[in-house]
Motif scaffolding. Structure first.
Motif, short mmCIF file in Angstrom:
data_model
loop_
_atom_site.label_atom_id
_atom_site.label_comp_id
_atom_site.label_asym_id
_atom_site.label_seq_id
_atom_site.Cartn_x
_atom_site.Cartn_y
_atom_site.Cartn_z
N UNK A 101 0.87 -1.21 0.00
CA UNK A 101 -0.11 -0.06 0.03
C UNK A 101 0.96 1.18 -0.04
N UNK A 102 1.78 1.21 0.39
CA UNK A 102 3.00 2.29 0.66
C UNK A 102 4.34 1.85 0.43
N UNK A 103 5.33 2.79 0.01
CA UNK A 103 6.74 2.48 -0.26
C UNK A 103 7.64 3.50 0.63
N UNK A 104 8.32 3.22 1.29
CA UNK A 104 9.32 4.30 2.03
C UNK A 104 10.54 4.13 1.83
N UNK A 105 11.16 5.14 1.47
CA UNK A 105 12.73 5.14 0.89
C UNK A 105 13.51 5.90 2.00
N UNK A 106 14.51 5.04 2.23
CA UNK A 106 15.47 5.64 3.35
C UNK A 106 16.65 5.24 2.81
N UNK A 107 17.87 5.81 3.77
CA UNK A 107 19.40 5.68 3.58
C UNK A 107 19.89 4.33 3.76
N UNK A 108 19.13 3.28 4.21
CA UNK A 108 19.84 2.15 4.61
C UNK A 108 20.03 1.40 3.38
N UNK A 109 21.20 0.59 3.47
CA UNK A 109 21.66 -0.15 2.32
C UNK A 109 20.83 -1.61 2.51
N UNK A 110 19.72 -1.52 2.41
CA UNK A 110 18.83 -2.77 2.65
C UNK A 110 17.41 -2.75 2.00
#
Length: 428
Positions: free
Chosen positions: A167-176
């Motif tokens: 339902x949603x996609x979060x984008x972050x700075x992890x290498x994962x």
């Protein structure tokens, strides 16, 4: 700028073989494995530690043999999984008992004493009850209207692995990357670490999406409502019972009273994690297999190789963050340009990693073996499992125009993540 690659040649101090290497990476000998794993060895804490490591290795070898046997493996609820579910239900039962007991005390009254005791039990039950996850507010979150092409790709991958989309996609700075549920309706959230996404080919990105969504198709108990919330509840209890820092005389007594409950909670948490580790590792192998069927065996193997260099990617990102901090204040235009440069540096670095560094990482992983508390099988075994099976073609093929449109949809989030990485490093 990152260190420039410089080829060096020298004889191996162990066997004398001429070693050609890249000055940016560990010098090692492929002929005799000299210096293949220069990191500090894991400390040996005694017989129990050795026994657990031996058990983990034996189980890992059995699981790999099962995956390579040619049979079609299915997720199954073995004795460990059933015990984990029962233990998780017991944890939730304790919280429910506190709530029911509190209400009963309040109804009984007992001249007002019961009201106080009941209120304390109800508040305690509320404080220790599992919490429903919310959408993260510390990173960009995209919905279908924000990124229709990205969601269309995720939908196609979800259909290929046999599950519902997100339902949603979060984008972050992890290498994962990862999946989780949020809200009382159990909506699905896909978390994409932009540094990992950037260094993958379009085919490897599809393999990554296939692997993550496959955890829902496999019925992974670690992500389930019963076991997953029980682990979070125990973690909350363990945090609540932590010793008070710099205690007064009364607080020292409180700390002493906390010792036994804290040890009990910690033991239960460790047991629950151990009970789910077997099913968890099986789920990882199954997710890899579905990723290969979605994006092709070659793409899934390529993803495994990229995962081997996440440590090096992290070092590069921290180095760039430190360089940005030393650069002092910049204008908004300079900061934006610097953020754009970051992804170019990262992808160029990943593309320049030589094959002998990947091979060193595989051999180092084989030497380290299974870790008892690991949530994933060793990457070199996951790669071997993929290569040991029959190669499969891709069910979902990347399209150049879609890839370009997805890049456009992610542009704002991409820039925001880069700015945060340069400002805060990998800590946030």
């Amino acid at each position: 700028m990152p260190d420039i690659a410089r080829e060096t040649t020298q004889p191996c101090p162990e066997c004398g073989t001429q070693i050609r290497s890249d000055s940016r990476f560990t010098l090692w000998c492929a002929a005799c494995d000299w210096n293949v794993d220069p990191e500090e060895p894991r400390p040996d804490t005694g017989r129990l530690d050795r026994a657990e490591r031996a058990l983990a290795r034996r189980h890992g070898e059995q699981l790999l043999a099962e995956m390579l046997s040619g049979r079609e493996p299915r997720p199954r609820r073995d004795a460990s999984a059933v015990t984990a579910t029962a233990l998780a239900l017991t944890v939730h039962g304790v919280t429910l008992a506190l709530a029911v007991g509190g209400v009963w005390c309040m109804v009984a009254g007992w001249g007002g004493v019961g009201m106080v005791a009941g209120l304390v039990l109800v508040v305690l039950a509320w404080a220790l009850a599992p919490r429903v996850r919310r959408l993260p507010d510390d990173r960009p979150v995209l919905f279908r209207a924000d990124a229709p092409e990205l969601f269309a790709l995720v939908d196609e991958v979800a259909q290929a692995v046999g599950t519902r989309s997100v339902h949603a996609i979060a984008v972050d700075g992890s290498i994962n990357a990862g999946v989780m549920t949020y809200g009382v309706r159990g909506r699905r959230l896909l978390v994409l670490g932009m540094p990992l996404w950037e260094v993958l080919t379009p085919e490897e990105r599809i393999a990554l999406l296939g692997h993550e969504l496959a955890h829902y198709a496999n019925g992974d108990t670690r992500n389930g409502l019963v076991v997953g919330t029980a682990v979070r509840t125990l973690s909350l209890w363990h945090h609540t019972l932590r010793p008070l820092a710099h205690p007064s005389a009364i607080e020292m007594v409180v700390n002493a009273l906390y010792v036994v409950p804290r040890l009990l909670v910690r033991g239960t948490l460790v047991l629950l994690v151990r009970l789910t580790s077997r099913a968890g590792m099986r789920a990882e192998y199954l997710a890899d297999r579905l990723a290969a069927r979605t994006a092709s065996t070659q793409a899934a193997v390529g993803l495994m190789d990229r995962l081997l260099i996440t440590g090096s990617l992290g070092v590069l990102l921290r180095s760039e963050a430190n360089r940005a901090a030393l650069g002092g204040s910049r204008s908004a235009r300079q900061a934006t340009a610097r953020a754009d440069e970051l992804w170019g540096l990262l992808t160029a670095y990943a593309a320049s990693v030589p094959e002998h560094e990947y091979e060193r990482q595989r051999r180092a992983g084989a030497l380290r073996g299974h870790q008892v508390d690991a949530t994933h099988p060793p990457t070199h075994l996951r790669r071997a499992c993929l290569l040991g099976g029959k190669p499969v073609a891709a069910a979902v093929v990347p399209q150049a125009r879609r890839t370009e449109r997805i890049a456009t949809e992610l542009a704002a989030a991409r820039a925001e993540v880069a700015r945060r990485l340069l400002r805060d490093g990998l800590g946030n």
